[in-house]
Write a protein that holds these residues in place. Structure first.
Motif, short mmCIF file in Angstrom:
data_model
loop_
_atom_site.label_atom_id
_atom_site.label_comp_id
_atom_site.label_asym_id
_atom_site.label_seq_id
_atom_site.Cartn_x
_atom_site.Cartn_y
_atom_site.Cartn_z
N UNK A 1 -0.29 -27.95 -4.71
CA UNK A 1 -1.34 -27.22 -5.40
C UNK A 1 -2.21 -26.14 -4.58
N UNK A 2 -2.66 -25.16 -5.35
CA UNK A 2 -3.63 -24.15 -4.66
C UNK A 2 -4.91 -24.81 -4.61
N UNK A 3 -5.60 -24.51 -3.48
CA UNK A 3 -6.75 -25.26 -3.34
C UNK A 3 -7.88 -24.24 -3.26
N UNK A 4 -7.65 -22.87 -3.22
CA UNK A 4 -8.93 -21.79 -3.49
C UNK A 4 -8.59 -21.02 -4.42
N UNK A 5 -9.16 -20.65 -5.62
CA UNK A 5 -8.71 -20.00 -6.54
C UNK A 5 -9.06 -18.49 -6.29
N UNK A 6 -9.78 -18.22 -5.22
CA UNK A 6 -10.19 -16.78 -4.84
C UNK A 6 -8.96 -16.12 -3.76
N UNK A 7 -8.18 -16.98 -3.30
CA UNK A 7 -7.05 -16.57 -2.51
C UNK A 7 -6.73 -15.19 -2.93
N UNK A 8 -6.21 -14.94 -4.10
CA UNK A 8 -5.61 -13.67 -4.27
C UNK A 8 -6.43 -12.39 -4.32
N UNK A 9 -7.74 -12.69 -4.46
CA UNK A 9 -8.53 -11.32 -4.14
C UNK A 9 -8.69 -11.26 -2.67
N UNK A 10 -8.93 -12.23 -2.06
CA UNK A 10 -8.80 -11.80 -0.53
C UNK A 10 -7.80 -11.23 -0.09
N UNK A 11 -6.47 -11.74 -0.44
CA UNK A 11 -5.13 -11.12 0.10
C UNK A 11 -4.91 -9.79 -0.27
N UNK A 12 -5.32 -9.45 -1.54
CA UNK A 12 -5.30 -7.95 -1.97
C UNK A 12 -6.15 -7.10 -1.15
N UNK A 13 -7.34 -7.60 -1.04
CA UNK A 13 -8.40 -6.73 -0.27
C UNK A 13 -7.82 -6.42 1.17
N UNK A 14 -7.21 -7.42 1.84
CA UNK A 14 -6.56 -7.52 3.02
C UNK A 14 -5.46 -6.39 2.97
N UNK A 15 -4.68 -6.49 2.09
CA UNK A 15 -3.52 -5.30 1.97
C UNK A 15 -3.91 -3.99 1.75
N UNK A 16 -5.05 -3.93 0.88
CA UNK A 16 -5.49 -2.68 0.73
C UNK A 16 -6.11 -1.85 1.76
N UNK A 17 -6.57 -2.59 2.54
CA UNK A 17 -7.30 -2.37 4.06
C UNK A 17 -6.42 -1.85 4.77
N UNK A 18 -5.14 -2.34 4.98
CA UNK A 18 -4.28 -2.25 5.93
C UNK A 18 -3.31 -1.33 5.72
N UNK A 19 -3.05 -0.95 4.38
CA UNK A 19 -1.86 -0.25 3.87
C UNK A 19 -2.17 0.78 3.11
N UNK A 20 -3.55 1.04 2.82
CA UNK A 20 -3.91 2.25 2.06
C UNK A 20 -3.42 3.71 2.59
N UNK A 21 -3.02 3.73 3.90
CA UNK A 21 -2.69 4.93 4.63
C UNK A 21 -1.41 5.05 4.64
N UNK A 22 -0.50 3.94 4.13
CA UNK A 22 0.92 4.40 4.29
C UNK A 22 1.39 5.32 2.89
N UNK A 23 2.61 5.71 3.26
CA UNK A 23 3.00 7.04 2.66
C UNK A 23 3.30 6.55 1.09
#
Length: 230
Positions: free
Chosen positions: A73-95
């Protein structure tokens, strides 16, 4: 000839995982297996300007108890928001980020299942949609499994009328190939060397990162950087 691949579910796996799905006629997610800590089941790597970064889904692990992947089971319900924010921050400049931003944002923000298996399957099936992979995906829980590991795998192949079983190279250390030979099934091992490189962000090229890296960098051309399915 009918090709079978059987492996555990991973979180946003690397390109080789999807290459294996594309190669197979039947891809079986082997989630009756024991959940293993610090493994690919609930985490994967993205590239950042500060080097590789693990994105890990927090899960409940009950000590040394034999806990199956599909029981985890998942133990932190906010994991998805944190992961998406990391992905946006690091891939927003990809083509190709802008082409897939809405797709993945919706995918992440709506990934609220309590179970890791359901989360992983949601991502795997959605990424297959992007890559236009149409292989049939099943779960090992759909089969009555035998006790010995190689017998389990061979039996799943037989239930699916498989003639050829494909596995990762690490399986050579424990696979009892005689079980497959007696069942009339040919065993093949993937060779993950020789993948072509593509234009990545953030320094030195890394093959073993999440397939999201390939999608954001190459977009619809991502399948041109597969090896087995082309």
């Amino acid at each position: 000839m009918k090709k079978i691949v059987i492996t555990q579910s991973n979180y946003i796996p690397w390109k080789g995982y999807f290459d294996a799905i594309a190669l197979s006629d039947e891809f079986v997610i082997y989630d009756d297996m024991q959940f293993t800590k610090r493994d690919w089941r609930n985490r994967n790597i993205i590239k950042t300007s500060n080097g590789n970064k693990w994105l890990t889904i927090p899960v409940e692990v009950k000590g040394k108890y034999f806990q199956k992947i599909n029981e985890t089971k998942i133990s932190d319900k906010k994991w998805n928001i944190d992961h998406w924010n990391s992905i946006k921050a690091n891939y927003s400049k990809s083509k190709n980020f802008i082409d897939f931003k809405d797709f993945f944002e919706e995918l992440y923000l709506n990934s609220t299942s309590l179970y890791l298996t359901e989360i992983n399957f949601r991502f795997i099936s959605s990424i297959c949609e992007i890559l236009k992979i149409e292989s049939n995906i099943k779960f090992s829980s759909e089969f009555k499994l035998k006790e010995e590991r190689s017998e389990r795998l061979a039996d799943i192949c037989l239930n699916l009328n498989g003639t050829d079983y494909y596995s990762g190279p690490a399986a050579k250390s424990y696979m009892n190939e005689q079980v497959f030979i007696e069942a009339g099934i040919k065993v093949h091992y993937f060779d993950y060397s020789g993948y072509p490189e593509y234009q990545q962000l953030h320094g030195k090229f890394e093959h073993y990162v999440s397939v999201l890296d390939l999608i954001f960098c190459e977009g619809k051309n991502a399948v041109n950087f597969f090896k087995f399915s082309v």
